[in-house]
Design a protein around this motif. Structure first.
Motif, short mmCIF file in Angstrom:
data_model
loop_
_atom_site.label_atom_id
_atom_site.label_comp_id
_atom_site.label_asym_id
_atom_site.label_seq_id
_atom_site.Cartn_x
_atom_site.Cartn_y
_atom_site.Cartn_z
N GLY A 30 0.81 -1.20 0.00
CA GLY A 30 0.00 0.00 0.00
C GLY A 30 0.84 1.26 0.00
N GLU A 31 0.20 2.38 0.21
CA GLU A 31 0.87 3.66 0.18
C GLU A 31 0.26 4.55 1.24
N MET A 32 1.10 5.30 1.94
CA MET A 32 0.57 6.21 2.95
C MET A 32 1.56 7.32 3.25
N LEU A 33 1.01 8.42 3.76
CA LEU A 33 1.82 9.50 4.29
C LEU A 33 1.77 9.38 5.80
N VAL A 34 2.92 9.48 6.47
CA VAL A 34 2.93 9.17 7.90
C VAL A 34 3.69 10.23 8.69
N VAL A 35 3.18 10.52 9.88
CA VAL A 35 3.88 11.36 10.86
C VAL A 35 4.19 10.47 12.05
N VAL A 36 5.45 10.28 12.35
CA VAL A 36 5.87 9.40 13.45
C VAL A 36 5.82 10.19 14.75
N ILE A 37 5.00 9.72 15.69
CA ILE A 37 4.91 10.39 16.99
C ILE A 37 5.45 9.52 18.12
N ASN A 38 5.58 8.20 17.88
CA ASN A 38 6.14 7.29 18.88
C ASN A 38 6.95 6.22 18.19
N THR A 39 7.96 5.71 18.87
CA THR A 39 8.75 4.60 18.35
C THR A 39 8.99 3.59 19.45
N GLY A 40 9.41 2.39 19.05
CA GLY A 40 9.82 1.37 20.01
C GLY A 40 8.76 1.02 21.04
N GLY A 41 9.14 1.13 22.30
CA GLY A 41 8.27 0.72 23.40
C GLY A 41 7.03 1.57 23.58
N SER A 42 6.94 2.71 22.91
CA SER A 42 5.79 3.58 23.06
C SER A 42 4.72 3.36 21.99
N THR A 43 4.94 2.39 21.11
CA THR A 43 4.01 2.17 20.00
C THR A 43 2.94 1.15 20.36
N ARG A 44 1.88 1.12 19.56
CA ARG A 44 0.81 0.14 19.75
C ARG A 44 1.33 -1.28 19.52
N PHE A 45 2.24 -1.44 18.55
CA PHE A 45 2.80 -2.77 18.29
C PHE A 45 3.54 -3.30 19.51
N SER A 46 4.21 -2.39 20.23
CA SER A 46 4.92 -2.80 21.43
C SER A 46 3.97 -3.35 22.49
N SER A 47 2.78 -2.74 22.58
CA SER A 47 1.80 -3.23 23.56
C SER A 47 1.33 -4.63 23.19
N VAL A 48 1.21 -4.90 21.88
CA VAL A 48 0.84 -6.24 21.42
C VAL A 48 1.91 -7.24 21.81
N VAL A 49 3.18 -6.87 21.57
CA VAL A 49 4.30 -7.76 21.91
C VAL A 49 4.35 -8.01 23.42
N SER A 50 4.11 -6.97 24.23
CA SER A 50 4.17 -7.13 25.68
C SER A 50 3.06 -8.05 26.18
N LEU A 51 1.89 -7.99 25.54
CA LEU A 51 0.81 -8.91 25.91
C LEU A 51 1.18 -10.36 25.60
N VAL A 52 1.83 -10.58 24.44
CA VAL A 52 2.28 -11.93 24.09
C VAL A 52 3.30 -12.43 25.12
N ALA A 53 4.24 -11.56 25.49
CA ALA A 53 5.26 -11.94 26.48
C ALA A 53 4.63 -12.24 27.83
N ARG A 54 3.63 -11.44 28.20
CA ARG A 54 2.94 -11.65 29.48
C ARG A 54 2.22 -12.99 29.49
N ALA A 55 1.56 -13.31 28.38
CA ALA A 55 0.85 -14.59 28.29
C ALA A 55 1.83 -15.75 28.36
N GLN A 56 3.01 -15.57 27.76
CA GLN A 56 4.01 -16.63 27.76
C GLN A 56 4.53 -16.89 29.17
N LEU A 57 4.69 -15.84 29.96
CA LEU A 57 5.17 -16.00 31.33
C LEU A 57 4.15 -16.74 32.20
N GLU A 58 2.87 -16.48 31.95
CA GLU A 58 1.81 -17.08 32.76
C GLU A 58 1.40 -18.46 32.25
#
Length: 502
Positions: free
Chosen positions: A1-29
């Motif tokens: 696809g194609e898009m114009l983007v303004v980056v306001i967060n990176t790394g641990g502050s992104t929505r993708f990071s929250s998804v990864v943290s939930l996966v890690a949390r589930a793995q620990l439990e």
């Protein structure tokens, strides 16, 4: 696809990071019921063995028998009694079950998933790409007065880019190829294209033609209706059409045309729908026969979720994600805005709906400045957890959810004592797939979903899941039979040897 983007967060502050943290949390439990059961069986037999061997040693010492002989006998009896082979036999049995499942196009990435699948009583499924084909199609278009269907699709195609392979735009080009082959897009030139974004909720393309340049626009119906500056009656009629289409499970694209600085001319509406898979309804019916309750979880609008649920035979209670954990306060704020708008119109008889809505928005903005509306959320969140679990158990359709909601639904059902299976295909499904007792990644799933899942389906559709449930229950019965035999054998050896000595 194609898009114009303004980056306001990176790394641990992104929505993708929250998804990864939930996966890690589930793995620990993570700990399967199989692992818990093996540990419980082992602990039970070890305690019995230790107790009875201790009794044998005490009686033998009381009789002044040789301590070395007593120790040897106690050691042999302990080794014979403790089922050291139990985990190995169970694993081999599950491995055989995994081979049988692989023949039915279900690849097991975690052996204990077979045991979990045998006990599943609630099956949560994503909608798009799992229960449905994830292949949008055009329904009957609605053309405004003074315009034609050819013009509607011509402008819609000009406001799109075929090379982007956007799943929302491809059906427009397919419809033109099949029903309107006379449309010639080559006489137009797209000089600038602005892709869709969640804020503007539309795509725009500046077009040059032999007659005069114009801007082709397509997007959310509400947005284009506001831009078209329709009368209250026309706006209400068009919105009613959109609501009626949504009630039938359609996503609606509005298409418009803008010349110079004039307001947008609304040309028509293009309803799109994602048809259910042919086998989905039968799969759900078969699961019910096995005693498994099916729940559909989707990010789509409530009306679309209800219509797809109706087609699949899921006509139970439906709720929005906001009602899951406290965000129901937004309903109160929406009610306050509606009341403000209604009062404004009653006090100003000549006021239009648009003016009343803008007045209500200004009032609610002032309210949010004067009062911390997050306090409302906290009050809702304090609802007793058991009440939330009971509500989730009773609901069959969850609409407008985000990854955190899917995780929360699975977690709540597990707290209610249920063994939960989950299917999904996207990155946003990964946390729930990892948290579930048995996670399924469907055939077209992303790498993230496959990595989080316990079983990966290689054939399209869900029919293989019913075969997997049957095979898992057969495998579990074999494991149960051996475990029962091993427990009985251990008790027989230790108990009768103890009785014979004592």
């Amino acid at each position: 696809g194609e898009m114009l983007v303004v980056v306001i967060n990176t790394g641990g502050s992104t929505r993708f990071s929250s998804v990864v943290s939930l996966v890690a949390r589930a793995q620990l439990e993570e700990r399967s019921h199989f692992q818990k059961t093996i540990i419980q069986i082992g602990n039970f037999l070890i305690l019995i063995t230790i107790a009875l061997v201790t009794l044998i040693i005490m009686v033998s010492l009381f009789r002044d028998e040789d301590f070395i002989e007593i120790a040897r006998f106690a050691l042999v009896l302990t080794v014979a009694a403790i089922p050291v082979a139990l985990p190995a036999v169970m694993s081999v049995t599950m491995a055989v079950g995994a081979v049988n499942l692989a023949r039915k196009k279900a690849i097991v990435s975690k052996l204990t998933a077979i045991e979990e699948l045998a006990g599943v009583d609630i099956f949560c499924s994503d909608k798009t790409g799992t229960l449905t084909e994830n292949r949008m199609q055009v329904a009957d278009p609605i053309v405004m007065d003074g315009h034609s269907q050819s013009e509607l699709f011509q402008v819609a195609a000009l406001a799109s880019k075929l090379e982007n392979n956007d799943p929302i735009e491809l059906p427009i080009f397919h419809y033109i190829d099949k029903h309107l082959p006379d449309i010639d897009l080559s006489i137009f030139r797209q000089t600038h294209f602005t892709p869709f974004d969640p804020v503007r909720k539309r795509t725009e393309a500046e077009i040059e033609s032999a007659e005069q340049p114009f801007t082709a626009i397509k997007g959310a119906a509400q947005v284009l209706i506001d831009m078209a500056e329709l009368s209250d009656e026309q706006a209400a009629t068009t919105l009613l059409l959109v609501d009626q289409l949504a009630a039938k499970g359609y996503r609606t694209l509005a298409v418009g045309k803008k010349i110079a600085d004039a307001p947008i001319t609304l040309i028509g509406l293009i309803p799109l729908y994602d048809p259910p898979r042919k086998d989905s309804r039968q799969v759900i019916a078969d699961m019910r026969k096995y005693g498994v309750r099916v729940k559909m979880i989707t990010g789509d609008h409530m009306a679309i979720a209800k219509e797809v649920g109706r087609l699949l035979g899921l006509e139970g209670e439906a709720i929005r994600s906001k009602q899951l954990s406290g965000s129901g306060s937004q309903e109160l704020l929406a009610l306050a805005a509606a009341l403000t708008s209604a009062i404004y119109q009653r006090l100003n008889g000549d006021a239009s709906h648009t003016q009343a809505r803008h007045f209500a928005e200004d009032v609610m903005a002032n309210v949010e400045q004067l009062y911390d509306t997050r306090l409302l959320d906290r009050e809702f969140i304090h609802t007793h957890e058991s009440a939330i679990i009971e509500m989730i158990e009773d609901v069959d359709l969850f609409a407008e959810v985000v990854p955190e909601d899917k995780y929360h639904i699975v977690d709540s059902l597990q707290k209610g004592g249920h063994i939960v299976a989950m299917t999904g295909d996207g990155v946003n499904d990964a946390p729930a797939l990892k948290k579930a007792d048995c996670g399924f990644a469907v055939s077209n799933a992303t790498d993230a979903a496959r990595a989080a899942a316990d079983i990966i389906l290689t054939a399209p559709g869900l029919s293989v899941i019913n075969d997997a449930i049957q095979q898992a229950r057969i495998t579990f019965e074999r494991m149960k039979s051996y475990a029962t035999f091993r427990i009985a054998e251990t008790i027989r050896i230790v108990l009768f040897m103890t009785l014979s000595i004592v």
